[in-house]
Design an enzyme around this catalytic site. Structure first.
Site, PDB file in Angstrom:
ATOM      1  N   ASP A 106       0.887  -1.094  -0.021  1.00 38.15           N
ATOM      2  CA  ASP A 106       0.046   0.106   0.083  1.00 38.15           C
ATOM      3  C   ASP A 106       0.903   1.164  -0.079  1.00 38.15           C
ATOM      4  OD1 ASP A 106      -2.080  -1.813   0.346  1.00 38.15           O
ATOM      5  OD2 ASP A 106      -2.808  -1.111   2.125  1.00 38.15           O
ATOM      6  N   HIS A 163       5.062  -7.268   0.155  1.00 32.73           N
ATOM      7  CA  HIS A 163       4.465  -8.672  -0.395  1.00 32.73           C
ATOM      8  C   HIS A 163       5.011  -8.808  -1.753  1.00 32.73           C
ATOM      9  CE1 HIS A 163       1.344  -9.934   2.316  1.00 32.73           C
ATOM     10  NE2 HIS A 163       1.568  -8.385   2.971  1.00 32.73           N
ATOM     11  N   SER A 269       8.383   3.234   5.110  1.00 32.94           N
ATOM     12  CA  SER A 269       9.633   4.158   4.306  1.00 32.94           C
ATOM     13  C   SER A 269       9.210   4.000   2.829  1.00 32.94           C
ATOM     14  CB  SER A 269      11.139   3.360   4.457  1.00 32.94           C
ATOM     15  OG  SER A 269      12.145   4.095   3.676  1.00 32.94           O
TER      16      SER A 269
END
Length: 303
Positions: A106, A163, A269
Site C-alpha cells: 500500500d 509482498h 519508508s
C-alpha cells in the site's frame, strides 16, 4: 518512511514551504542512526500509555483499523505491533490473471517509468542510477538496463508489510549502509540521489520474466527492516556492503508466491521495484497515485 511531520492530506502536489526546506537542511546535521535506534527501543516499550498513543496516531493520520486482523488499539502490546499489523485475509485480492505483476504494498506512487540509460527518476529535475541504488554493482545494474521501475512511498496511515509482486526465487540479498534522510515527498524533491544515499536492503529474485529487485529503503525513524527469511536485517553494525547468496548450491532455496509477504518496515519508508525487460506498466498509475497491495502494476508485453 513514516514521517511524523507529514500532513494527512497527501493528494495535493508537494510544494516545499520555507519550514519544510529548513527541515531538509537540518537533516544533514542530525545523527540519523542514533535517532533510528532510539525509535527502535521506544516503539517496543510495553507501557499502559500505548493504546492512547495508538488512538492518537489513528486519528492524526486517518489509519483504517477496520482492515486489520485486530482493530482494537488496546490489543497491541507495543506501538511496533500496531504499526506492523496484519490485514484481514482476502482484503487485498490478487488479479485472476497469474501473469499480472501487482503492487507489493500500500502507498502512493512517487515515480515510475522506463529505466533510461541506467537512470531512475527520483523527482522532477532529479535522477539517480540503478548502479548506485544497487550498491555500486555495475554488472547487476546492467541486467535492468531495458527494464521498468516503480517507486512507492508508504505514509504513516499505510499498511507496512511488503509482498511479492510475482512468483520468484530469492537469489541474493544486499545490505547497503547509508544515511537515513526522511523520504517524505518534500524531502525527496530536495535531497539529491536520496534513495541511493539512504541505507537500504536490496532483495534480488529470479522470475519467469527475468530478474526482479525489491529495494527497501530506510529513513529517519525507520527503526528496522526485516524479511520473512532472515528476520531483522537492519540496523546492523558496520559500514561495508554485505551480501547473502541463496539458491543453487547454497542449500537455502527460498521461493515466494505472488502476494506472499516478503518483509516489512518497522516504521515505514519507500520501496523501489525494478522490473525486467518485457513488462509494460499499467497506464493508470502516475506520480501521486494512491495504490494498494495486489492492484495490477505491470503485465508482459503482447506478442
Amino acid at each position: 518512511m513514516t514521517d511524523l511531520n507529514a500532513t494527512p492530506d497527501e493528494n495535493k502536489p508537494v510544494s516545499p514551504s520555507f519550514a519544510q526546506s529548513l527541515w531538509t537542511l537540518v537533516q544533514y546535521l542530525l545523527p540519523h542512526h542514533l535517532i533510528s535506534r532510539l525509535v527502535f527501543r521506544a516503539t517496543r516499550w510495553r507501557t499502559p500509555f500505548t493504546p492512547g498513543v495508538i488512538r492518537w496516531f489513528v486519528r492524526r493520520f486517518g489509519v483504517d483499523l477496520s482492515e486489520a486482523v485486530e482493530s482494537d488499539p488496546a490489543a497491541y502490546a507495543t506501538f511496533n505491533q500496531f504499526f506492523t499489523r496484519a490485514l484481514k485475509p482476502g482484503i487485498r485480492p490478487m488479479p485472476d490473471d497469474a501473469t499480472v505483476w501487482v503492487s507489493p504494498c500500500d502507498g502512493r506512487v512517487s515515480q515510475l517509468g522506463a529505466i533510461q540509460s541506467g537512470n531512475l527518476l527520483q523527482a522532477k529535475g532529479r535522477d539517480y542510477t540503478v548502479q548506485s541504488l544497487l550498491g555500486g554493482d555495475a554488472a547487476l545494474a546492467q541486467r535492468f538496463e531495458q527494464g521498468q521501475f516503480a517507486t512507492i512511498y508508504l505514509s504513516p496511515r499505510d499498511y507496512h508489510r511488503i509482498h511479492m509482486p510475482c512468483d520468484g526465487g530469492l537469489r541474493e540479498m544486499i545490505h547497503v549502509p547509508g544515511r537515513l534522510f526522511s523520504v517524505s515527498p518534500v524531502t525527496v524533491q530536495q535531497v539529491p540521489e536520496i534513495f541511493a544515499r539512504n541505507e537500504r536492503l536490496v532483495c534480488l529474485f529470479d522470475t519467469a520474466h527475468g530478474p526482479m529487485a525489491l529495494v527497501l529503503v530506510g529513513a529517519i525513524n525507520v527503526a528496522a527492516i526485516e524479511t520473512v527469511w532472515a528476520g531483522i536485517v537492519t540496523p546492523p553494525a558496520g559500514v561495508e556492503v554485505t551480501r547473502w547468496l541463496y539458491g543453487g548450491d547454497t542449500g537455502m532455496n527460498i521461493r515466494l508466491s505472488r502476494g506472499q509477504e516478503m518483509g516489512r518496515f518497522n516504521m515505514g519508508s519507500t520501496v523501489v521495484l525494478l522490473l525486467p525487460e518485457g513488462l509494460v506498466l499499467d497506464s493508470r498509475w502516475h506520480p501521486q497515485s494512491a495504490i494498494q497491495l495486489g492492484e495490477s502494476l505491470a503485465s508482459p508485453e503482447a506478442a
